[in-house]
Design a protein around this motif. Structure first.
Motif, PDB file in Angstrom:
ATOM      1  N   VAL A   4      -6.750 -10.252   6.336  1.00 39.06           N
ATOM      2  CA  VAL A   4      -6.426  -8.703   6.200  1.00 39.06           C
ATOM      3  C   VAL A   4      -5.872  -8.227   7.122  1.00 39.06           C
ATOM      4  O   VAL A   4      -5.147  -6.798   6.732  1.00 39.06           O
ATOM      5  N   ALA A   5      -5.885  -8.233   8.611  1.00 38.19           N
ATOM      6  CA  ALA A   5      -5.735  -7.107   9.043  1.00 38.19           C
ATOM      7  C   ALA A   5      -4.068  -7.618   9.589  1.00 38.19           C
ATOM      8  O   ALA A   5      -3.381  -6.101   9.205  1.00 38.19           O
ATOM      9  N   ALA A   6      -3.363  -8.582   9.281  1.00 39.75           N
ATOM     10  CA  ALA A   6      -2.077  -9.062   9.316  1.00 39.75           C
ATOM     11  C   ALA A   6      -1.480  -8.139   7.789  1.00 39.75           C
ATOM     12  O   ALA A   6      -0.943  -7.195   8.529  1.00 39.75           O
ATOM     13  N   TYR A   7      -2.187  -8.527   7.104  1.00 40.68           N
ATOM     14  CA  TYR A   7      -1.354  -7.722   5.283  1.00 40.68           C
ATOM     15  C   TYR A   7      -1.713  -6.285   5.658  1.00 40.68           C
ATOM     16  O   TYR A   7      -0.586  -5.837   4.853  1.00 40.68           O
ATOM     17  N   GLN A   8      -2.149  -5.919   6.187  1.00 39.17           N
ATOM     18  CA  GLN A   8      -2.906  -4.232   7.009  1.00 39.17           C
ATOM     19  C   GLN A   8      -1.353  -3.263   7.185  1.00 39.17           C
ATOM     20  O   GLN A   8      -0.366  -3.320   7.483  1.00 39.17           O
ATOM     21  N   ILE A   9      -0.935  -4.354   8.238  1.00 36.33           N
ATOM     22  CA  ILE A   9      -0.034  -4.027   9.200  1.00 36.33           C
ATOM     23  C   ILE A   9       1.479  -3.905   8.341  1.00 36.33           C
ATOM     24  O   ILE A   9       2.078  -2.737   8.516  1.00 36.33           O
ATOM     25  N   LEU A  10       1.665  -4.786   7.074  1.00 33.18           N
ATOM     26  CA  LEU A  10       2.745  -5.074   6.568  1.00 33.18           C
ATOM     27  C   LEU A  10       2.645  -3.762   5.473  1.00 33.18           C
ATOM     28  O   LEU A  10       3.922  -2.761   5.273  1.00 33.18           O
ATOM     29  N   ALA A  11       1.886  -3.726   5.035  1.00 34.27           N
ATOM     30  CA  ALA A  11       0.957  -2.733   4.207  1.00 34.27           C
ATOM     31  C   ALA A  11       1.710  -1.269   5.062  1.00 34.27           C
ATOM     32  O   ALA A  11       2.144  -0.435   4.010  1.00 34.27           O
ATOM     33  N   GLU A  12       0.942  -1.026   5.629  1.00 35.77           N
ATOM     34  CA  GLU A  12       1.630   0.135   6.355  1.00 35.77           C
ATOM     35  C   GLU A  12       3.169   0.487   6.751  1.00 35.77           C
ATOM     36  O   GLU A  12       3.745   1.417   6.197  1.00 35.77           O
ATOM     37  N   GLY A  13       3.806  -0.650   6.747  1.00 36.94           N
ATOM     38  CA  GLY A  13       5.312  -0.144   6.998  1.00 36.94           C
ATOM     39  C   GLY A  13       5.630  -0.641   5.833  1.00 36.94           C
ATOM     40  O   GLY A  13       6.974   0.551   5.460  1.00 36.94           O
ATOM     41  N   CYS A  14       5.058  -0.245   4.655  1.00 41.19           N
ATOM     42  CA  CYS A  14       5.323   0.182   3.573  1.00 41.19           C
ATOM     43  C   CYS A  14       5.440   1.436   2.949  1.00 41.19           C
ATOM     44  O   CYS A  14       6.181   1.560   2.022  1.00 41.19           O
ATOM     45  N   ALA A  15       3.963   1.569   3.579  1.00 42.07           N
ATOM     46  CA  ALA A  15       3.458   2.930   2.759  1.00 42.07           C
ATOM     47  C   ALA A  15       4.553   4.191   2.296  1.00 42.07           C
ATOM     48  O   ALA A  15       4.845   4.953   1.317  1.00 42.07           O
ATOM     49  N   PRO A  16       5.593   3.850   3.363  1.00 43.16           N
ATOM     50  CA  PRO A  16       6.284   5.432   3.470  1.00 43.16           C
ATOM     51  C   PRO A  16       7.326   5.300   2.471  1.00 43.16           C
ATOM     52  O   PRO A  16       7.781   6.332   2.104  1.00 43.16           O
ATOM     53  N   PHE A  17       7.740   4.163   1.786  1.00 41.55           N
ATOM     54  CA  PHE A  17       8.317   3.773   0.470  1.00 41.55           C
ATOM     55  C   PHE A  17       8.063   3.706  -0.534  1.00 41.55           C
ATOM     56  O   PHE A  17       8.454   3.589  -1.882  1.00 41.55           O
ATOM     57  N   ALA A  18       6.417   4.090  -1.134  1.00 42.26           N
ATOM     58  CA  ALA A  18       6.183   4.133  -2.225  1.00 42.26           C
ATOM     59  C   ALA A  18       6.039   5.892  -2.961  1.00 42.26           C
ATOM     60  O   ALA A  18       5.054   6.100  -2.107  1.00 42.26           O
ATOM     61  N   SER A  19       6.787   6.050  -3.104  1.00 40.67           N
ATOM     62  CA  SER A  19       7.138   7.166  -3.903  1.00 40.67           C
ATOM     63  C   SER A  19       6.086   7.013  -5.302  1.00 40.67           C
ATOM     64  O   SER A  19       5.265   6.058  -5.441  1.00 40.67           O
ATOM     65  N   ARG A  20       5.399   8.534  -5.306  1.00 42.77           N
ATOM     66  CA  ARG A  20       4.353   8.531  -6.262  1.00 42.77           C
ATOM     67  C   ARG A  20       4.185   7.751  -7.982  1.00 42.77           C
ATOM     68  O   ARG A  20       3.351   7.313  -8.142  1.00 42.77           O
ATOM     69  N   THR A  21       5.275   7.741  -8.299  1.00 44.87           N
ATOM     70  CA  THR A  21       5.700   7.304  -9.412  1.00 44.87           C
ATOM     71  C   THR A  21       5.553   5.730  -9.817  1.00 44.87           C
ATOM     72  O   THR A  21       4.513   5.197 -10.860  1.00 44.87           O
ATOM     73  N   GLU A  22       5.887   5.329  -8.471  1.00 46.62           N
ATOM     74  CA  GLU A  22       5.886   3.965  -8.630  1.00 46.62           C
ATOM     75  C   GLU A  22       4.667   3.346  -8.011  1.00 46.62           C
ATOM     76  O   GLU A  22       3.596   3.991  -6.291  1.00 46.62           O
ATOM     77  N   ASP A  23       3.486   2.233  -7.765  1.00 47.87           N
ATOM     78  CA  ASP A  23       2.413   1.737  -7.792  1.00 47.87           C
ATOM     79  C   ASP A  23       2.920   1.315  -6.360  1.00 47.87           C
ATOM     80  O   ASP A  23       3.533   0.126  -6.183  1.00 47.87           O
ATOM     81  N   GLY A  24       2.272   2.110  -5.403  1.00 50.31           N
ATOM     82  CA  GLY A  24       2.891   1.745  -3.935  1.00 50.31           C
ATOM     83  C   GLY A  24       2.089  -0.115  -3.361  1.00 50.31           C
ATOM     84  O   GLY A  24       2.929  -0.942  -2.818  1.00 50.31           O
ATOM     85  N   GLU A  25       1.090  -0.711  -4.318  1.00 51.19           N
ATOM     86  CA  GLU A  25       1.297  -2.016  -3.765  1.00 51.19           C
ATOM     87  C   GLU A  25       2.044  -3.052  -4.701  1.00 51.19           C
ATOM     88  O   GLU A  25       2.498  -4.209  -4.606  1.00 51.19           O
ATOM     89  N   LYS A  26       2.949  -2.487  -5.853  1.00 50.40           N
ATOM     90  CA  LYS A  26       4.258  -3.514  -6.273  1.00 50.40           C
ATOM     91  C   LYS A  26       5.177  -3.591  -4.557  1.00 50.40           C
ATOM     92  O   LYS A  26       5.363  -4.347  -4.820  1.00 50.40           O
ATOM     93  N   ILE A  27       5.727  -2.211  -4.304  1.00 48.20           N
ATOM     94  CA  ILE A  27       5.897  -2.485  -3.250  1.00 48.20           C
ATOM     95  C   ILE A  27       5.583  -3.525  -1.801  1.00 48.20           C
ATOM     96  O   ILE A  27       6.629  -4.081  -1.026  1.00 48.20           O
ATOM     97  N   GLU A  28       4.799  -3.822  -1.502  1.00 42.47           N
ATOM     98  CA  GLU A  28       3.731  -4.368  -0.824  1.00 42.47           C
ATOM     99  C   GLU A  28       3.898  -5.421  -0.983  1.00 42.47           C
ATOM    100  O   GLU A  28       4.932  -6.238  -0.547  1.00 42.47           O
ATOM    101  N   ILE A  29       4.102  -6.563  -2.566  1.00 41.01           N
ATOM    102  CA  ILE A  29       3.738  -7.242  -2.953  1.00 41.01           C
ATOM    103  C   ILE A  29       5.337  -7.567  -2.903  1.00 41.01           C
ATOM    104  O   ILE A  29       5.952  -9.158  -2.620  1.00 41.01           O
ATOM    105  N   MET A  30       6.277  -6.617  -2.670  1.00 39.30           N
ATOM    106  CA  MET A  30       7.348  -7.138  -3.790  1.00 39.30           C
ATOM    107  C   MET A  30       8.254  -7.448  -1.843  1.00 39.30           C
ATOM    108  O   MET A  30       8.896  -8.096  -1.827  1.00 39.30           O
ATOM    109  N   ILE A  31       8.156  -6.189  -0.785  1.00 37.61           N
ATOM    110  CA  ILE A  31       8.198  -7.242   0.880  1.00 37.61           C
ATOM    111  C   ILE A  31       7.298  -8.446   1.230  1.00 37.61           C
ATOM    112  O   ILE A  31       8.419  -9.214   1.549  1.00 37.61           O
ATOM    113  N   TRP A  32       6.151  -8.346   0.684  1.00 45.33           N
ATOM    114  CA  TRP A  32       5.540  -8.889   1.181  1.00 45.33           C
ATOM    115  C   TRP A  32       6.149 -10.502   0.712  1.00 45.33           C
ATOM    116  O   TRP A  32       6.516 -11.573   1.528  1.00 45.33           O
TER     117      TRP A  32
END
Lengths: 198, 198
Positions: free
Chosen positions: A131-159
């Motif tokens: 989970v800690a490893a996933y967090q790092i990637l998720a933090e890197g994705c966070a700036p790209f999550a616009s409010r209209t799109e679910d941030g989780e989807k961006i994370e899963i896409m990048i991952w």
DNA sequence: AGTGTTACCTTGACATCGTCAAGTTAAATT
DNA sequence: AATTTAACTTGACGATGTCAAGGTAACACT
């Protein structure tokens, strides 16, 4: 009585850690099929049945090795991130760079971590470290999550993207360079996405 | 003397095919660790050493199983593509649907195909079948390759995406649904890409 | 200090596995 | 019909994971 971790008592200094280290060595040298309880024991200088007192059989050792793998994995991503600037796109690219670097340098360990059927799902350390490893990637994705799109989807896409690319790169190296993925670098793919911060 | 394929001679009708089928069965029932030369032989009704006359040891059987896997894999993608219309985006989504359906229904076989270290790289049948599978995905990507961007990059991106998503979905199912990838479906990710034909 | 307890490791055994060598049987060939 | 050859069997070997039983050194406690 100790809390079960970090036994530094008699015959061997810290057998548990030595077995995990030996396992990672064997993994890097000869792949998953070279990783054996008995060979780990041999490298640690103990008898073939000694590991049973520290792990729940082979699967228990594999679980501990995977947990340690996620720790190294996280460090690899963090190290690359530190080397990058603070610009979101550069940071994400650096994290992915660390991700792929680890996957490349520790191919067998990476596959064990992500595609083994026999890991203890319920292991506390493994769950925490992954989970800690996933967090790092998720933090890197966070700036790209616009409010209209679910941030989780961006994370899963990048991952998915980086995880898939790592897997294909493994096969590209195994085959003799004939593989399509060998000619393309990940940065090109990231740039196609045209991610925009905020 | 035959050409090595399709032995229909005496004791057993077609042992080679029976062994491959038994192997896929075992894979689906108990994962890679349940796949054993001796158990395959047992299911086919022959002695434990019979497979050695049809395959080059266990790795040879694994290679044949993987080749058969890529065949089924291709069929799964083609079947879904047929069910879709002719619109490029719908076709690509359908191909990915077939991709993920196969990966989900045959998780152990999929992992064998894509992450096993011991497959015969040089095997003619395996190479042919895996290239054929990649072709299907590449055709689905072709309409989205603008002339300015290298079409190969789009292919690798889509392939990485779907391959990575398949791998993460496996882990999501293995863990008890706590996994991030379990809540998101692939179509959502594809739509984020905003692919445009031509 | 002496004694009992416990954690750590060893030894030995067992079933299963992949692989090899040699033998057997049935089909094909001549 | 005899011979060759393909398909499979039998038996053995070393390696592996696992379990049971035993031994030994460190520790706890009186």
């Amino acid at each position: 009585m100790e809390v079960s971790h970090k036994k530094k008592s008699h015959h061997h200094g810290d057998l548990r850690e030595a077995l995990v280290a030996a396992g990672i060595e064997l993994l890097n040298e000869g792949g998953l099929s070279a990783l054996t309880l008995r060979k780990c024991a041999g490298r640690a200088g103990v008898s073939h049945a000694a590991p049973a007192h520290h792990f729940d059989g082979l699967n228990g050792l594999l679980t501990a090795i995977a947990a340690r793998g996620f720790h190294i994995f996280s460090r690899s991503m963090i190290d690359e991130r530190k080397k990058s600037g603070s610009e979101p796109k550069a940071m994400l690219a650096a994290i992915c760079q660390g991700y792929l670097q680890f996957a490349q340098d520790n191919a067998a360990l990476y596959n064990l971590m992500f595609t083994s059927e026999n890991l203890g799902f319920d292991d506390e350390e493994l769950a925490r470290r992954s989970v800690a490893a996933y967090q790092i990637l998720a933090e890197g994705c966070a700036p790209f999550a616009s409010r209209t799109e679910d941030g989780e989807k961006i994370e899963i896409m990048i991952w998915s993207l980086v995880h898939g690319f790592a897997g294909l790169s493994h096969k590209a190296r195994a085959s003799n360079g004939e593989h399509p993925a060998s000619k393309v670098v990940f940065d090109d793919i990231l740039s196609i996405l045209e991610l925009k911060a905020e």
